[in-house]
Motif scaffolding. Sequence first.
Motif, PDB file in Angstrom:
ATOM      1  N   LEU A 169     -20.991   9.507 -19.624  1.00  0.00           N
ATOM      2  CA  LEU A 169     -22.122   9.499 -18.682  1.00  0.00           C
ATOM      3  C   LEU A 169     -22.355   8.095 -18.128  1.00  0.00           C
ATOM      4  O   LEU A 169     -22.593   7.927 -16.930  1.00  0.00           O
ATOM      5  CB  LEU A 169     -23.396  10.008 -19.360  1.00  0.00           C
ATOM      6  N   ARG A 170     -22.286   7.095 -18.996  1.00  0.00           N
ATOM      7  CA  ARG A 170     -22.483   5.711 -18.534  1.00  0.00           C
ATOM      8  C   ARG A 170     -21.382   5.294 -17.553  1.00  0.00           C
ATOM      9  O   ARG A 170     -21.661   4.655 -16.544  1.00  0.00           O
ATOM     10  CB  ARG A 170     -22.543   4.757 -19.725  1.00  0.00           C
ATOM     11  N   ARG A 171     -20.137   5.657 -17.855  1.00  0.00           N
ATOM     12  CA  ARG A 171     -19.040   5.323 -16.940  1.00  0.00           C
ATOM     13  C   ARG A 171     -19.207   6.032 -15.599  1.00  0.00           C
ATOM     14  O   ARG A 171     -18.975   5.439 -14.543  1.00  0.00           O
ATOM     15  CB  ARG A 171     -17.686   5.673 -17.571  1.00  0.00           C
ATOM     16  N   ALA A 172     -19.625   7.289 -15.623  1.00  0.00           N
ATOM     17  CA  ALA A 172     -19.836   8.043 -14.385  1.00  0.00           C
ATOM     18  C   ALA A 172     -20.961   7.413 -13.571  1.00  0.00           C
ATOM     19  O   ALA A 172     -20.857   7.276 -12.345  1.00  0.00           O
ATOM     20  CB  ALA A 172     -20.165   9.499 -14.694  1.00  0.00           C
ATOM     21  N   ALA A 173     -22.033   7.003 -14.245  1.00  0.00           N
ATOM     22  CA  ALA A 173     -23.151   6.364 -13.546  1.00  0.00           C
ATOM     23  C   ALA A 173     -22.718   5.041 -12.926  1.00  0.00           C
ATOM     24  O   ALA A 173     -23.122   4.705 -11.806  1.00  0.00           O
ATOM     25  CB  ALA A 173     -24.320   6.142 -14.503  1.00  0.00           C
ATOM     26  N   GLU A 174     -21.888   4.307 -13.624  1.00  0.00           N
ATOM     27  CA  GLU A 174     -21.409   3.032 -13.090  1.00  0.00           C
ATOM     28  C   GLU A 174     -20.517   3.258 -11.873  1.00  0.00           C
ATOM     29  O   GLU A 174     -20.636   2.545 -10.881  1.00  0.00           O
ATOM     30  CB  GLU A 174     -20.645   2.248 -14.166  1.00  0.00           C
TER      31      GLU A 174
ATOM     32  N   ARG B 254     -11.333  17.688 -12.839  1.00  0.00           N
ATOM     33  CA  ARG B 254     -10.441  16.533 -13.067  1.00  0.00           C
ATOM     34  C   ARG B 254     -11.251  15.307 -13.459  1.00  0.00           C
ATOM     35  O   ARG B 254     -10.871  14.571 -14.367  1.00  0.00           O
ATOM     36  CB  ARG B 254      -9.609  16.247 -11.820  1.00  0.00           C
ATOM     37  N   ARG B 255     -12.361  15.080 -12.748  1.00  0.00           N
ATOM     38  CA  ARG B 255     -13.197  13.922 -13.074  1.00  0.00           C
ATOM     39  C   ARG B 255     -13.834  14.095 -14.452  1.00  0.00           C
ATOM     40  O   ARG B 255     -13.914  13.143 -15.234  1.00  0.00           O
ATOM     41  CB  ARG B 255     -14.287  13.739 -12.011  1.00  0.00           C
ATOM     42  N   MET B 256     -14.279  15.304 -14.743  1.00  0.00           N
ATOM     43  CA  MET B 256     -14.867  15.573 -16.050  1.00  0.00           C
ATOM     44  C   MET B 256     -13.858  15.298 -17.160  1.00  0.00           C
ATOM     45  O   MET B 256     -14.187  14.671 -18.170  1.00  0.00           O
ATOM     46  CB  MET B 256     -15.365  17.019 -16.120  1.00  0.00           C
ATOM     47  N   SER B 257     -12.625  15.751 -16.962  1.00  0.00           N
ATOM     48  CA  SER B 257     -11.588  15.547 -17.977  1.00  0.00           C
ATOM     49  C   SER B 257     -11.193  14.083 -18.100  1.00  0.00           C
ATOM     50  O   SER B 257     -10.893  13.606 -19.194  1.00  0.00           O
ATOM     51  CB  SER B 257     -10.350  16.377 -17.635  1.00  0.00           C
TER      52      SER B 257
ATOM     53  N   TRP C  42     -14.328  12.317 -19.892  1.00  0.00           N
ATOM     54  CA  TRP C  42     -14.584  12.771 -21.268  1.00  0.00           C
ATOM     55  C   TRP C  42     -13.402  13.618 -21.744  1.00  0.00           C
ATOM     56  O   TRP C  42     -13.517  14.830 -21.895  1.00  0.00           O
ATOM     57  CB  TRP C  42     -15.890  13.542 -21.337  1.00  0.00           C
ATOM     58  N   PRO C  43     -12.255  12.998 -21.993  1.00  0.00           N
ATOM     59  CA  PRO C  43     -11.071  13.768 -22.399  1.00  0.00           C
ATOM     60  C   PRO C  43     -11.238  14.443 -23.759  1.00  0.00           C
ATOM     61  O   PRO C  43     -10.595  15.452 -24.037  1.00  0.00           O
ATOM     62  CB  PRO C  43      -9.949  12.724 -22.419  1.00  0.00           C
ATOM     63  N   GLU C  44     -12.118  13.901 -24.602  1.00  0.00           N
ATOM     64  CA  GLU C  44     -12.345  14.480 -25.927  1.00  0.00           C
ATOM     65  C   GLU C  44     -12.925  15.885 -25.845  1.00  0.00           C
ATOM     66  O   GLU C  44     -12.876  16.648 -26.813  1.00  0.00           O
ATOM     67  CB  GLU C  44     -13.300  13.598 -26.750  1.00  0.00           C
ATOM     68  N   ALA C  45     -13.485  16.243 -24.702  1.00  0.00           N
ATOM     69  CA  ALA C  45     -14.110  17.562 -24.546  1.00  0.00           C
ATOM     70  C   ALA C  45     -13.107  18.688 -24.756  1.00  0.00           C
ATOM     71  O   ALA C  45     -13.462  19.757 -25.252  1.00  0.00           O
ATOM     72  CB  ALA C  45     -14.747  17.688 -23.168  1.00  0.00           C
ATOM     73  N   GLU C  46     -11.864  18.453 -24.392  1.00  0.00           N
ATOM     74  CA  GLU C  46     -10.847  19.498 -24.530  1.00  0.00           C
ATOM     75  C   GLU C  46     -10.554  19.818 -25.995  1.00  0.00           C
ATOM     76  O   GLU C  46     -10.037  20.892 -26.290  1.00  0.00           O
ATOM     77  CB  GLU C  46      -9.567  19.088 -23.801  1.00  0.00           C
ATOM     78  N   ASP C  47     -10.889  18.900 -26.909  1.00  0.00           N
ATOM     79  CA  ASP C  47     -10.644  19.130 -28.328  1.00  0.00           C
ATOM     80  C   ASP C  47     -11.766  19.927 -28.991  1.00  0.00           C
ATOM     81  O   ASP C  47     -11.647  20.317 -30.148  1.00  0.00           O
ATOM     82  CB  ASP C  47     -10.495  17.789 -29.061  1.00  0.00           C
ATOM     83  N   LEU C  48     -12.853  20.156 -28.248  1.00  0.00           N
ATOM     84  CA  LEU C  48     -14.006  20.876 -28.792  1.00  0.00           C
ATOM     85  C   LEU C  48     -14.003  22.327 -28.333  1.00  0.00           C
ATOM     86  O   LEU C  48     -13.474  22.645 -27.260  1.00  0.00           O
ATOM     87  CB  LEU C  48     -15.310  20.218 -28.323  1.00  0.00           C
TER      88      LEU C  48
END
Length: 179
Positions: free
Chosen positions: A105-110, A59-62, A65-71
């Motif tokens: 990644l930057r948002r997750a680090a923040e 859920r956090r990954m999605s 980075w929601p664009e990941a589902e389009d790849l």
Amino acid sequence: MILVPGWLWQRGTVGRGVGAGLATGVFFGAFVLVESGAWAGAMVVLVVLGLFYAIRVPRRMSRLWPEAEDLSRADRAAVVRATRRGEPPADPGLAPSVVAYADALRRAAEEDRLRRWVVLVVTLLVIALAGYDTLTGTTGEMISSWLVVALCLADLVWWPRRRARLLDRAGRAVASARP
């Protein structure tokens, strides 16, 4: 999300959940087993934490980075690999995805940076508990307590440098992906 390895991105949402949940459940279940010697307790931790992280991590990954589902799975893995290495993607068409993943990644680090004080408080409490377990506990309790201290100290000392290097490489990947 920062700790999620590239090979896990090759899997679908369910596969990512199973991988993250199983790894977490086994890891912490082993701590319970070493400390208490109770297989039942270890199994409870494996199931409860496993299910929690099997739901939370994808859920956090999605969300980040929601664009990941389009790849495709291979493209997701290629984007993650290139970004984490600080390289441009092999396929120039994946450049926008590299930028989006580096942003995630930057948002997750923040988000994680905001919780650092919790790690400090937990580390202090765990050190006190490890000292107590050393004086009064069993060998298993002492070993598991000091292992938790080592993990907490690594989180305080090693992880911030590692995260900074990862974000630096992600920045280089973004710079090389942009024309």
